[in-house]
Design a protein around this motif. Structure first.
Motif, PDB file in Angstrom:
ATOM      1  N   GLY A 150      15.850  10.114  15.610  1.00 45.61           N
ATOM      2  CA  GLY A 150      16.744   9.622  16.648  1.00 45.61           C
ATOM      3  C   GLY A 150      16.139   8.579  17.568  1.00 45.61           C
ATOM      4  O   GLY A 150      16.872   7.855  18.226  1.00 45.61           O
ATOM      5  N   ASN A 151      14.810   8.477  17.638  1.00 48.40           N
ATOM      6  CA  ASN A 151      14.202   7.404  18.430  1.00 48.40           C
ATOM      7  C   ASN A 151      14.310   6.098  17.657  1.00 48.40           C
ATOM      8  O   ASN A 151      14.394   6.088  16.437  1.00 48.40           O
ATOM      9  CB  ASN A 151      12.728   7.689  18.737  1.00 48.40           C
ATOM     10  N   THR A 152      14.294   5.001  18.387  1.00 46.39           N
ATOM     11  CA  THR A 152      14.419   3.687  17.770  1.00 46.39           C
ATOM     12  C   THR A 152      13.085   2.962  17.864  1.00 46.39           C
ATOM     13  O   THR A 152      12.441   2.984  18.913  1.00 46.39           O
ATOM     14  CB  THR A 152      15.522   2.868  18.472  1.00 46.39           C
ATOM     15  N   TYR A 153      12.700   2.325  16.775  1.00 51.65           N
ATOM     16  CA  TYR A 153      11.422   1.610  16.696  1.00 51.65           C
ATOM     17  C   TYR A 153      11.654   0.199  16.172  1.00 51.65           C
ATOM     18  O   TYR A 153      12.661  -0.087  15.524  1.00 51.65           O
ATOM     19  CB  TYR A 153      10.454   2.357  15.776  1.00 51.65           C
ATOM     20  N   CYS A 154      10.690  -0.668  16.433  1.00 55.20           N
ATOM     21  CA  CYS A 154      10.763  -2.062  16.003  1.00 55.20           C
ATOM     22  C   CYS A 154       9.378  -2.469  15.507  1.00 55.20           C
ATOM     23  O   CYS A 154       8.421  -2.534  16.294  1.00 55.20           O
ATOM     24  CB  CYS A 154      11.201  -2.925  17.196  1.00 55.20           C
ATOM     25  N   LEU A 155       9.275  -2.710  14.207  1.00 57.59           N
ATOM     26  CA  LEU A 155       7.987  -3.027  13.591  1.00 57.59           C
ATOM     27  C   LEU A 155       8.120  -4.203  12.633  1.00 57.59           C
ATOM     28  O   LEU A 155       9.180  -4.396  12.028  1.00 57.59           O
ATOM     29  CB  LEU A 155       7.476  -1.831  12.773  1.00 57.59           C
ATOM     30  N   PRO A 156       7.029  -4.941  12.428  1.00 59.44           N
ATOM     31  CA  PRO A 156       7.042  -5.935  11.348  1.00 59.44           C
ATOM     32  C   PRO A 156       7.124  -5.207  10.002  1.00 59.44           C
ATOM     33  O   PRO A 156       6.748  -4.030   9.895  1.00 59.44           O
ATOM     34  CB  PRO A 156       5.702  -6.667  11.497  1.00 59.44           C
ATOM     35  N   PRO A 157       7.616  -5.875   8.970  1.00 59.00           N
ATOM     36  CA  PRO A 157       7.803  -5.217   7.669  1.00 59.00           C
ATOM     37  C   PRO A 157       6.557  -4.520   7.118  1.00 59.00           C
ATOM     38  O   PRO A 157       6.664  -3.422   6.562  1.00 59.00           O
ATOM     39  CB  PRO A 157       8.248  -6.361   6.754  1.00 59.00           C
ATOM     40  N   ASN A 158       5.384  -5.119   7.269  1.00 62.93           N
ATOM     41  CA  ASN A 158       4.188  -4.493   6.696  1.00 62.93           C
ATOM     42  C   ASN A 158       3.873  -3.148   7.358  1.00 62.93           C
ATOM     43  O   ASN A 158       3.463  -2.199   6.691  1.00 62.93           O
ATOM     44  CB  ASN A 158       2.988  -5.436   6.740  1.00 62.93           C
ATOM     45  N   LYS A 159       4.080  -3.035   8.665  1.00 60.00           N
ATOM     46  CA  LYS A 159       3.845  -1.756   9.350  1.00 60.00           C
ATOM     47  C   LYS A 159       4.939  -0.756   9.019  1.00 60.00           C
ATOM     48  O   LYS A 159       4.679   0.443   8.906  1.00 60.00           O
ATOM     49  CB  LYS A 159       3.721  -1.973  10.857  1.00 60.00           C
ATOM     50  N   PHE A 160       6.168  -1.225   8.864  1.00 61.62           N
ATOM     51  CA  PHE A 160       7.258  -0.351   8.432  1.00 61.62           C
ATOM     52  C   PHE A 160       6.935   0.227   7.054  1.00 61.62           C
ATOM     53  O   PHE A 160       7.085   1.424   6.824  1.00 61.62           O
ATOM     54  CB  PHE A 160       8.579  -1.133   8.408  1.00 61.62           C
ATOM     55  N   ARG A 161       6.495  -0.623   6.133  1.00 61.03           N
ATOM     56  CA  ARG A 161       6.181  -0.168   4.765  1.00 61.03           C
ATOM     57  C   ARG A 161       5.028   0.833   4.748  1.00 61.03           C
ATOM     58  O   ARG A 161       4.977   1.703   3.879  1.00 61.03           O
ATOM     59  CB  ARG A 161       5.858  -1.362   3.879  1.00 61.03           C
ATOM     60  N   ALA A 162       4.099   0.700   5.690  1.00 58.62           N
ATOM     61  CA  ALA A 162       3.002   1.673   5.773  1.00 58.62           C
ATOM     62  C   ALA A 162       3.536   3.058   6.133  1.00 58.62           C
ATOM     63  O   ALA A 162       3.009   4.075   5.664  1.00 58.62           O
ATOM     64  CB  ALA A 162       1.964   1.211   6.796  1.00 58.62           C
ATOM     65  N   LEU A 163       4.598   3.119   6.952  1.00 57.60           N
ATOM     66  CA  LEU A 163       5.200   4.400   7.313  1.00 57.60           C
ATOM     67  C   LEU A 163       6.107   4.937   6.213  1.00 57.60           C
ATOM     68  O   LEU A 163       6.210   6.141   6.004  1.00 57.60           O
ATOM     69  CB  LEU A 163       6.032   4.249   8.601  1.00 57.60           C
ATOM     70  N   TYR A 164       6.805   4.030   5.541  1.00 58.57           N
ATOM     71  CA  TYR A 164       7.801   4.407   4.522  1.00 58.57           C
ATOM     72  C   TYR A 164       7.541   3.627   3.236  1.00 58.57           C
ATOM     73  O   TYR A 164       8.290   2.736   2.866  1.00 58.57           O
ATOM     74  CB  TYR A 164       9.220   4.117   5.045  1.00 58.57           C
ATOM     75  N   PRO A 165       6.473   3.961   2.519  1.00 58.80           N
ATOM     76  CA  PRO A 165       6.108   3.171   1.329  1.00 58.80           C
ATOM     77  C   PRO A 165       7.126   3.237   0.194  1.00 58.80           C
ATOM     78  O   PRO A 165       7.162   2.345  -0.636  1.00 58.80           O
ATOM     79  CB  PRO A 165       4.766   3.784   0.895  1.00 58.80           C
ATOM     80  N   ASN A 166       7.970   4.252   0.155  1.00 57.31           N
ATOM     81  CA  ASN A 166       8.947   4.383  -0.933  1.00 57.31           C
ATOM     82  C   ASN A 166      10.317   3.827  -0.582  1.00 57.31           C
ATOM     83  O   ASN A 166      11.225   3.834  -1.419  1.00 57.31           O
ATOM     84  CB  ASN A 166       9.087   5.853  -1.342  1.00 57.31           C
ATOM     85  N   TYR A 167      10.475   3.334   0.642  1.00 56.29           N
ATOM     86  CA  TYR A 167      11.759   2.789   1.061  1.00 56.29           C
ATOM     87  C   TYR A 167      11.906   1.374   0.516  1.00 56.29           C
ATOM     88  O   TYR A 167      11.003   0.559   0.638  1.00 56.29           O
ATOM     89  CB  TYR A 167      11.867   2.777   2.584  1.00 56.29           C
ATOM     90  N   ASN A 168      13.052   1.084  -0.075  1.00 51.81           N
ATOM     91  CA  ASN A 168      13.313  -0.251  -0.632  1.00 51.81           C
ATOM     92  C   ASN A 168      13.803  -1.169   0.477  1.00 51.81           C
ATOM     93  O   ASN A 168      15.010  -1.280   0.716  1.00 51.81           O
ATOM     94  CB  ASN A 168      14.336  -0.153  -1.766  1.00 51.81           C
ATOM     95  N   LEU A 169      12.879  -1.798   1.172  1.00 50.62           N
ATOM     96  CA  LEU A 169      13.213  -2.682   2.293  1.00 50.62           C
ATOM     97  C   LEU A 169      13.594  -4.059   1.772  1.00 50.62           C
ATOM     98  O   LEU A 169      12.813  -4.729   1.107  1.00 50.62           O
ATOM     99  CB  LEU A 169      12.023  -2.801   3.238  1.00 50.62           C
ATOM    100  N   ARG A 170      14.827  -4.457   2.071  1.00 54.08           N
ATOM    101  CA  ARG A 170      15.291  -5.792   1.663  1.00 54.08           C
ATOM    102  C   ARG A 170      15.145  -6.706   2.864  1.00 54.08           C
ATOM    103  O   ARG A 170      15.802  -6.509   3.891  1.00 54.08           O
ATOM    104  CB  ARG A 170      16.745  -5.721   1.211  1.00 54.08           C
ATOM    105  N   LEU A 171      14.311  -7.705   2.722  1.00 53.30           N
ATOM    106  CA  LEU A 171      14.079  -8.627   3.835  1.00 53.30           C
ATOM    107  C   LEU A 171      15.211  -9.648   3.910  1.00 53.30           C
ATOM    108  O   LEU A 171      15.660 -10.163   2.900  1.00 53.30           O
ATOM    109  CB  LEU A 171      12.742  -9.347   3.663  1.00 53.30           C
ATOM    110  N   ALA A 172      15.638  -9.923   5.146  1.00 46.74           N
ATOM    111  CA  ALA A 172      16.748 -10.861   5.365  1.00 46.74           C
ATOM    112  C   ALA A 172      16.318 -12.286   5.124  1.00 46.74           C
ATOM    113  O   ALA A 172      15.220 -12.663   5.255  1.00 46.74           O
ATOM    114  CB  ALA A 172      17.289 -10.717   6.778  1.00 46.74           C
TER     115      ALA A 172
END
Length: 172
Positions: A150-172
Motif C-alpha cells: 500500500g505504500n508508494t515508491y518511486c525508483l529508477p528501473p534498475n533499482k525496481f528490477r533489483a526488488l522485483y527481478p521476475n516482474y516484466n517491466l515494460r519501459l515507456a
C-alpha cells in the motif's frame, strides 16, 4: 549583514513552503533517497501488494512511469525539472520546494545543494555523446526494500528490477 541558513535549516524552510494539504503527509514520511537524473530518465512509481503463501513478494502494482523531460536553472529562482507521467500524459515542474508527484504519495525535489555533471558516454560506433546529469531527492513513507503493501515508491528501473527481478517491466 546577511546570514546564510545551514543546509538543514534551508531544507526545513523549503519544506515549510509545501502547500498545507500536502505538508502533513510530507512530514509523516521518513525516507529520503537521492537519485541521479538526466533527460529521458525513467522512474517507476509502484506499490507493493504483499506476500504469497510461500513468503515471496507478489508482483507490485505499477502505477505509472515518470520521465524527465527537461532541466532548467535560473539564477534568481534556482533549478527545476519537468516530469512527465506516461499514464496520464500530465506534466509537472519540480523545483527546490518538495512537490507531491501528481496525485501519488511520493514527493520529489531538486536539492538546494546541487551538483551538475556533463557526462560522456561512448556509443557502439565510438562516438561520444554527452548529457547533463543532476540529482533529485525523492521522499517516501519508508524504504522501498521494506515492501510495505500500500505504500508508494518511486525508483529508477534498475533499482525496481533489483526488488522485483521476475516482474516484466515494460519501459515507456
Amino acid at each position: 549583514m546577511t546570514n546564510f541558513l545551514s543546509e538543514s535549516a534551508n531544507l526545513e524552510h523549503l519544506a515549510s513552503l509545501i502547500p498545507g494539504h500536502d505538508r502533513d503527509l510530507f512530514s509523516s514520511f521518513g525516507h529520503c533517497q537521492f537519485e541521479a537524473a538526466f533527460k529521458d530518465r525513467l522512474f517507476v512509481v509502484f506499490q507493493p501488494t504483499g506476500l504469497n503463501p510461500d513468503n515471496t513478494h507478489r508482483d507490485p502494482e505499477v502505477l505509472t512511469m515518470l520521465k524527465v523531460l527537461a532541466f532548467d536553472a535560473e539564477a534568481e529562482y534556482g533549478a527545476e525539472v519537468l516530469i512527465f507521467d506516461t499514464v496520464t500524459g500530465n506534466e509537472q515542474w519540480v523545483g527546490h520546494i518538495p512537490n507531491r508527484l501528481f496525485n501519488y504519495k511520493v514527493f520529489m525535489q531538486v536539492p538546494p545543494y546541487l551538483q551538475l555533471k556533463w557526462d560522456a558516454v561512448r556509443d557502439r560506433n565510438g562516438a561520444i555523446k554527452r548529457s547533463l546529469s543532476f540529482g533529485l531527492l525523492i521522499k517516501t513513507a519508508n524504504r522501498s526494500d521494506f515492501y510495505s503493501a500500500g505504500n508508494t515508491y518511486c525508483l529508477p528501473p534498475n533499482k525496481f528490477r533489483a526488488l522485483y527481478p521476475n516482474y516484466n517491466l515494460r519501459l515507456a
